[in-house]
Write an enzyme that holds these catalytic residues in place. Structure first.
Site, PDB file in Angstrom:
ATOM      1  N   ASP A  63       0.854  -1.053   0.073  1.00 33.96           N
ATOM      2  CA  ASP A  63      -0.075  -0.167   0.029  1.00 33.96           C
ATOM      3  C   ASP A  63       1.137   1.461   0.138  1.00 33.96           C
ATOM      4  OD1 ASP A  63      -2.430  -1.529   0.120  1.00 33.96           O
ATOM      5  OD2 ASP A  63      -2.462  -1.353   2.148  1.00 33.96           O
ATOM      6  N   VAL A 121      -8.192   3.657   5.073  1.00 29.92           N
ATOM      7  CA  VAL A 121      -7.750   2.393   4.647  1.00 29.92           C
ATOM      8  C   VAL A 121      -7.392   1.458   5.740  1.00 29.92           C
ATOM      9  CG1 VAL A 121      -5.843   1.071   3.393  1.00 29.92           C
ATOM     10  CG2 VAL A 121      -6.808   3.250   2.610  1.00 29.92           C
ATOM     11  N   ARG A 126       0.768  -7.104  -6.029  1.00 35.07           N
ATOM     12  CA  ARG A 126       0.216  -5.793  -6.613  1.00 35.07           C
ATOM     13  C   ARG A 126       0.389  -4.847  -5.744  1.00 35.07           C
ATOM     14  NH1 ARG A 126      -6.155  -5.903  -4.441  1.00 35.07           N
ATOM     15  NH2 ARG A 126      -5.814  -7.039  -2.608  1.00 35.07           N
ATOM     16  N   SER A 173     -19.514  -5.345   4.424  1.00 35.18           N
ATOM     17  CA  SER A 173     -20.205  -3.981   4.492  1.00 35.18           C
ATOM     18  C   SER A 173     -21.950  -4.212   4.316  1.00 35.18           C
ATOM     19  CB  SER A 173     -19.357  -3.247   3.651  1.00 35.18           C
ATOM     20  OG  SER A 173     -19.743  -3.644   2.387  1.00 35.18           O
ATOM     21  N   LEU A 217     -21.421  -0.206   8.771  1.00 34.93           N
ATOM     22  CA  LEU A 217     -22.229   0.611   7.936  1.00 34.93           C
ATOM     23  C   LEU A 217     -21.828   2.149   7.662  1.00 34.93           C
ATOM     24  CD1 LEU A 217     -25.321  -0.056  10.340  1.00 34.93           C
ATOM     25  CD2 LEU A 217     -24.671  -1.070   7.971  1.00 34.93           C
ATOM     26  N   ASP A 254     -10.470  -3.635   8.714  1.00 37.58           N
ATOM     27  CA  ASP A 254      -9.746  -4.871   8.994  1.00 37.58           C
ATOM     28  C   ASP A 254      -9.210  -4.801  10.507  1.00 37.58           C
ATOM     29  OD1 ASP A 254      -9.469  -5.914   6.516  1.00 37.58           O
ATOM     30  OD2 ASP A 254      -7.881  -4.370   5.781  1.00 37.58           O
ATOM     31  N   ALA A 287      -4.347   0.719   8.130  1.00 38.68           N
ATOM     32  CA  ALA A 287      -4.395  -0.019   9.733  1.00 38.68           C
ATOM     33  C   ALA A 287      -3.402   0.306  10.581  1.00 38.68           C
ATOM     34  CB  ALA A 287      -4.668  -1.280   9.224  1.00 38.68           C
TER      35      ALA A 287
END
Length: 313
Positions: free
Chosen positions: A15, A255, A91, A190, A228, A259, A296
């Site tokens: 990330d 981001v 990635r 979600s 939510l 998690d 996170a």
């Protein structure tokens, strides 16, 4: 020490996050405050588990030069991990904060295609790693079958492990429909992911709560936690439904907030907390993650303070 929690991430990421004065088309956008984090659902969960005092091992598939960078970042973070090599390149995801507009832009690649032997090696690793709980989290890359998490849940059940799942779409449906896997301990979709799972909009008052309660009472999953966004989250267990509003905190990045929620909730469950108390810890950790930039990074002291703010349930 809490029981060991094994996380599995088939589609991890490096990330990259940065700030930009303003995001505009065509023009070259120069960024500042760049950061690099090891990411992907299970990786994020393991990092937060460790930050909160849990014992964890992150199982990841990694390949190419970006896979080496992922392993380097995991080592720098001091996170116990096991990397299974793949031929494709891991990635890289990009998050840009538009400082002028106060908006966050997230660019998330699909990920490398897996060969059959690569995702099968991940299942074999699950059969050999000691753990009390197993958390499957994140998207499945191309080449991995939709039934991967169902197979992982079956392996966990056969070894007497509790299985937690945070994914969406066909992999989530396949895991819930799998026969012989035993009930999944917890899922955390979600609102949109849960509506897609149920197969209908859940906008009417009480529809979300009714559908979540019906799902746990069918017996395939023990707990359903539906996040939510700015409206908070809800928890369904066989005894009923609890809905909590979102905690108001200064927002620096979203981001990995989900998690972080999952990590804190699972950790509390492993420590013997009741589901509603574990849910409250999840709410606190998700809000604490929003307060910090990068992926996170909730601080333990913030999580404790926010849990106290929620109060008794």
């Amino acid at each position: 020490m809490a029981p060991r929690i094994l996380t599995i991430t088939l589609n991890p990421t490096v990330d990259v996050a940065a700030d930009a004065p303003a995001v505009q088309p065509v023009r070259k956008i120069r960024t500042t405050n760049e950061s690099f984090d090891p990411g992907g659902g299970g990786v994020n969960v393991s990092r937060v588990l460790q930050a909160l005092g849990g014992e964890t091992l992150a199982l990841v598939l990694a390949g190419g030069v970006t896979g080496h960078l992922l392993a380097e970042l995991l080592t720098e973070a001091g996170l116990p991990h096991r990397a299974i090599p793949i031929h494709g390149r891991t990635r890289m995801s990009h998050t840009v904060h538009d400082l002028a507009a106060g908006l966050e832009y997230r660019f998330v690649p699909e990920g490398p295609a897996l060969e059959a032997g690569e995702w099968q090696a991940a299942l074999a690793a699950l059969e050999n790693e000691a753990a009390d709980w197993v958390v499957g989290s994140g998207s499945l890359p191309p080449g991995a079958p939709a039934e991967f998490y169902a197979r992982a849940a079956r392996i966990a059940a056969g070894r007497g492990q509790r299985f937690v799942l945070d994914t969406s779409g066909a992999p989530l449906r396949a895991a819930l429909d799998a026969g012989g896997a035993g009930p999944i301990a917890l899922i955390k979709p979600s609102r949109g992911e849960f509506a897609a799972l149920i197969g209908r909009p859940l906008e009417a008052p009480g529809a979300l709560e009714e559908a979540a309660l019906a799902l746990v009472r069918q017996g395939g999953v023990g707990l359903v936690a539906v996040t939510l966004g700015h409206e908070g989250a809800l928890l369904a267990e066989t005894a009923g439904v609890l809905r909590l509003p979102a905690l108001e905190v200064p927002a620096l990045g979203a981001v990995g907030a989900g998690d972080s929620f999952l990590a804190a909730m699972v950790l509390a469950l492993t420590r013997g907390e009741a589901p509603r108390e574990a849910f409250a810890w999840g709410m606190a950790a998700g809000a604490a993650a929003v307060m910090r930039p990068g992926t996170a990074h909730p601080r333990r002291e913030d999580v404790v303070a926010l849990r106290q703010r929620i109060g008794p349930l």
